[in-house]
Motif scaffolding. Structure first.
Motif, short mmCIF file in Angstrom:
data_model
loop_
_atom_site.label_atom_id
_atom_site.label_comp_id
_atom_site.label_asym_id
_atom_site.label_seq_id
_atom_site.Cartn_x
_atom_site.Cartn_y
_atom_site.Cartn_z
N GLN A 281 0.86 -1.20 0.00
CA GLN A 281 0.00 0.00 0.00
C GLN A 281 0.89 1.24 0.00
OE1 GLN A 281 -2.72 -0.32 3.42
NE2 GLN A 281 -2.49 -2.53 3.31
N GLY A 282 1.70 1.37 -1.06
CA GLY A 282 2.73 2.40 -1.09
C GLY A 282 2.22 3.82 -1.06
N GLY A 283 0.95 4.03 -1.36
CA GLY A 283 0.40 5.39 -1.36
C GLY A 283 -0.16 5.82 -0.03
N ASP A 284 -0.11 4.97 0.98
CA ASP A 284 -0.67 5.28 2.29
C ASP A 284 0.34 6.09 3.08
OD1 ASP A 284 -1.47 5.15 5.03
OD2 ASP A 284 -2.68 3.38 4.60
N LEU A 285 0.06 7.37 3.29
CA LEU A 285 1.01 8.26 3.95
C LEU A 285 1.24 7.88 5.41
CD1 LEU A 285 0.19 11.81 2.53
CD2 LEU A 285 2.39 10.63 2.47
N GLU A 286 0.20 7.39 6.08
CA GLU A 286 0.37 6.99 7.47
C GLU A 286 1.34 5.82 7.59
OE1 GLU A 286 -2.21 5.40 11.33
OE2 GLU A 286 -3.25 5.98 9.48
N VAL A 287 1.20 4.86 6.69
CA VAL A 287 2.09 3.70 6.69
C VAL A 287 3.51 4.14 6.35
CG1 VAL A 287 2.63 1.54 5.50
CG2 VAL A 287 0.28 2.04 6.18
N ARG A 288 3.64 4.99 5.34
CA ARG A 288 4.97 5.48 4.96
C ARG A 288 5.62 6.23 6.13
NH1 ARG A 288 7.55 3.46 0.37
NH2 ARG A 288 6.11 3.38 -1.39
N SER A 289 4.83 6.99 6.87
CA SER A 289 5.36 7.72 8.02
C SER A 289 5.87 6.77 9.09
CB SER A 289 4.29 8.64 8.61
OG SER A 289 3.93 9.66 7.71
N GLU A 290 5.11 5.70 9.34
CA GLU A 290 5.52 4.73 10.35
C GLU A 290 6.84 4.05 9.97
OE1 GLU A 290 4.13 3.62 13.42
OE2 GLU A 290 3.25 5.60 13.21
N VAL A 291 6.97 3.68 8.69
CA VAL A 291 8.20 3.02 8.25
C VAL A 291 9.37 3.99 8.30
CG1 VAL A 291 9.35 1.88 6.32
CG2 VAL A 291 6.99 1.31 6.86
N MET A 292 9.14 5.24 7.90
CA MET A 292 10.23 6.22 7.96
C MET A 292 10.65 6.49 9.40
SD MET A 292 10.69 9.96 6.17
CE MET A 292 11.73 9.43 4.80
N MET A 293 9.70 6.53 10.33
CA MET A 293 10.06 6.70 11.73
C MET A 293 10.87 5.50 12.21
SD MET A 293 10.38 8.23 14.52
CE MET A 293 9.43 9.74 14.31
N GLY A 294 10.46 4.30 11.82
CA GLY A 294 11.23 3.12 12.20
C GLY A 294 12.64 3.17 11.65
N ALA A 295 12.79 3.63 10.41
CA ALA A 295 14.12 3.74 9.81
C ALA A 295 14.96 4.79 10.52
CB ALA A 295 14.00 4.05 8.33
N THR A 296 14.32 5.89 10.91
CA THR A 296 15.03 6.95 11.64
C THR A 296 15.49 6.43 12.99
OG1 THR A 296 13.69 8.64 10.53
CG2 THR A 296 14.85 9.30 12.53
N GLU A 297 14.61 5.73 13.68
CA GLU A 297 14.99 5.12 14.96
C GLU A 297 16.14 4.13 14.77
OE1 GLU A 297 11.08 4.80 17.75
OE2 GLU A 297 11.16 3.43 16.05
N ALA A 298 16.05 3.32 13.74
CA ALA A 298 17.09 2.33 13.50
C ALA A 298 18.44 3.00 13.29
CB ALA A 298 16.73 1.47 12.29
N ALA A 299 18.44 4.12 12.57
CA ALA A 299 19.69 4.85 12.35
C ALA A 299 20.27 5.37 13.66
CB ALA A 299 19.46 5.99 11.38
N MET A 300 19.40 5.74 14.60
CA MET A 300 19.87 6.21 15.90
C MET A 300 20.62 5.12 16.66
SD MET A 300 16.54 8.28 17.32
CE MET A 300 15.86 9.71 16.48
N THR A 301 20.30 3.87 16.37
CA THR A 301 20.89 2.76 17.13
C THR A 301 22.24 2.33 16.61
OG1 THR A 301 19.97 0.93 15.82
CG2 THR A 301 18.54 1.91 17.51
#
Length: 371
Positions: free
Chosen positions: A231-251
């Motif tokens: 569901q690549g057009g779902d902005l809420e889903v994209r936001s959640e994945v980007m937040m996860g990626a940002t968190e992962a980078a912090m680690t």
């Protein structure tokens, strides 16, 4: 003694790209070199990313290959100097951001790049860079807030550079810029981010804040990445994945592990980094089970709603749910290359931060299983 550091400014959320002029001003950048690639320009994502500064006509360097090369970095550096730039605005995936970091490094340091390789102690020679503002258009590499960069050198080596000085002064993370990312790249970049958090958590380095963030990133990406792929057009889903990626980078300050060590020689073959990571990750579980304390291993499994005995199968199922290839052979890897890959993996900086250093023979076992 432990080293714990979080230093990047992060603008996160829809339309955060509109803060780019403010972040450039705060960084003292009056004439940035925009570093991106032709594909980003062709899809219109680059124009959307810079819409708030479109009237400024900043110089651009768009000839960034994947993976970035030393030749391209030197061409970008020449453009930087010819245009009188005083900083870098790196927009794109890991290739653009890593190239931007290397350009900023050579703009303030005497080259060549090989002087600064992490594996030979070059990190100690990296001082303050020209300022960088990074704008990711994928949710994966974490280079926008990470201390690392990777560039393929003229001799073919995938050079890894590590220093707190390589952290951009600001990251602008706008999930809307990931909307056009195709499913295959969404999956590959997302599982790369997942693996950052997975391997950071299993690292033996002492950093409880990073551990807590890693567990949240692992659970968040595991739950949302399959939906982002379908569901690549779902902005809420994209936001959640980007937040996860940002968190992962912090680690990743804790260091990465065997998956990233073994991915490096296959990256040198021109294979997509995240895809290789996703293929290899499940097959590192056996080595982790022997090296990670049982309590930590159980906490990792709980974040994935898995069991210690079933983790490898669950990770394989996760990769399959994302449509990733079933093995290195499917990517066209010659089985005869595996011993060479294993020997290279043992020498990488990532083999210094695994829970237990692995030998060439152990890396070969993982490569054979992943093949």
């Amino acid at each position: 003694m432990s080293f714990i550091q979080y230093i990047a400014r992060i603008q996160f959320g829809l339309e955060s790209r509109l803060t780019i002029p403010h972040e450039l001003e705060l960084a003292g950048i009056r004439r940035p070199l925009i570093v991106a690639d032709r594909g980003l320009e062709a899809t219109g994502v680059l124009a959307r990313a810079v819409e708030a500064i479109e009237g400024s006509h900043y110089p651009r360097f768009l000839d960034v290959p994947t993976p970035p090369t030393e030749e391209a970095v030197l061409a970008g550096l020449a453009r930087y100097r010819a245009e009188g730039c005083d900083g870098v605005l790196a927009i794109g995936g890991g290739s653009a951001m890593d190239a931007g970091k290397a350009i900023a490094l050579l703009a303030t340091h005497q080259g060549p790049l090989v002087r600064f390789l992490a594996r030979t102690g070059g990190s100690a020679s990296i001082g303050r860079l020209a300022p960088i503002v990074a704008v990711p258009t994928t949710a994966g590499t974490g280079s926008e807030i990470g201390r690392g960069a990777s560039v393929t050198l003229d001799d073919g080596e995938k050079g890894v550079f590590l220093s707190p000085q390589l952290v951009p002064v600001a990251a602008v993370c706008d999930p809307e810029l990931t909307i056009g990312l195709p499913p295959r790249l969404t999956a590959a970049t997302g599982i790369d981010a997942f693996t950052h958090a997975f391997e950071a958590f299993t690292s033996a380095a002492y950093n409880p804040p990073a551990d807590a963030i890693a567990l949240d990133a692992i659970a968040r990406i595991r739950a949302m990445l399959p939906r982002a792929v379908s569901q690549g057009g779902d902005l809420e889903v994209r936001s959640e994945v980007m937040m996860g990626a940002t968190e992962a980078a912090m680690t990743t300050w804790k260091g990465l592990g065997a998956t990233h060590a073994l991915s490096m020689p296959f990256d040198d073959l021109g294979l997509h980094h995240g895809t290789v990571v996703g293929v290899v990750l499940p097959h590192t579980v056996r080595s982790l089970r022997r090296a990670v304390p049982a309590e930590r291993f159980e906490r990792l499994c709980a974040a994935l709603d898995s069991s210690p005995d079933g983790l490898e199968d669950d990770l394989l199922a996760f990769a399959r749910s994302l449509g990733l290839p079933g093995g290195l052979a499917e990517l066209g890897v010659d089985r005869g290359f595996l011993p060479t890959a294993a020997a290279i993996a043992e020498t990488t900086p990532f083999n210094q931060t695994v829970p237990r250093r692995l030998s060439t023979a152990e890396y070969l076992q993982i490569a054979e299983a992943a093949w």
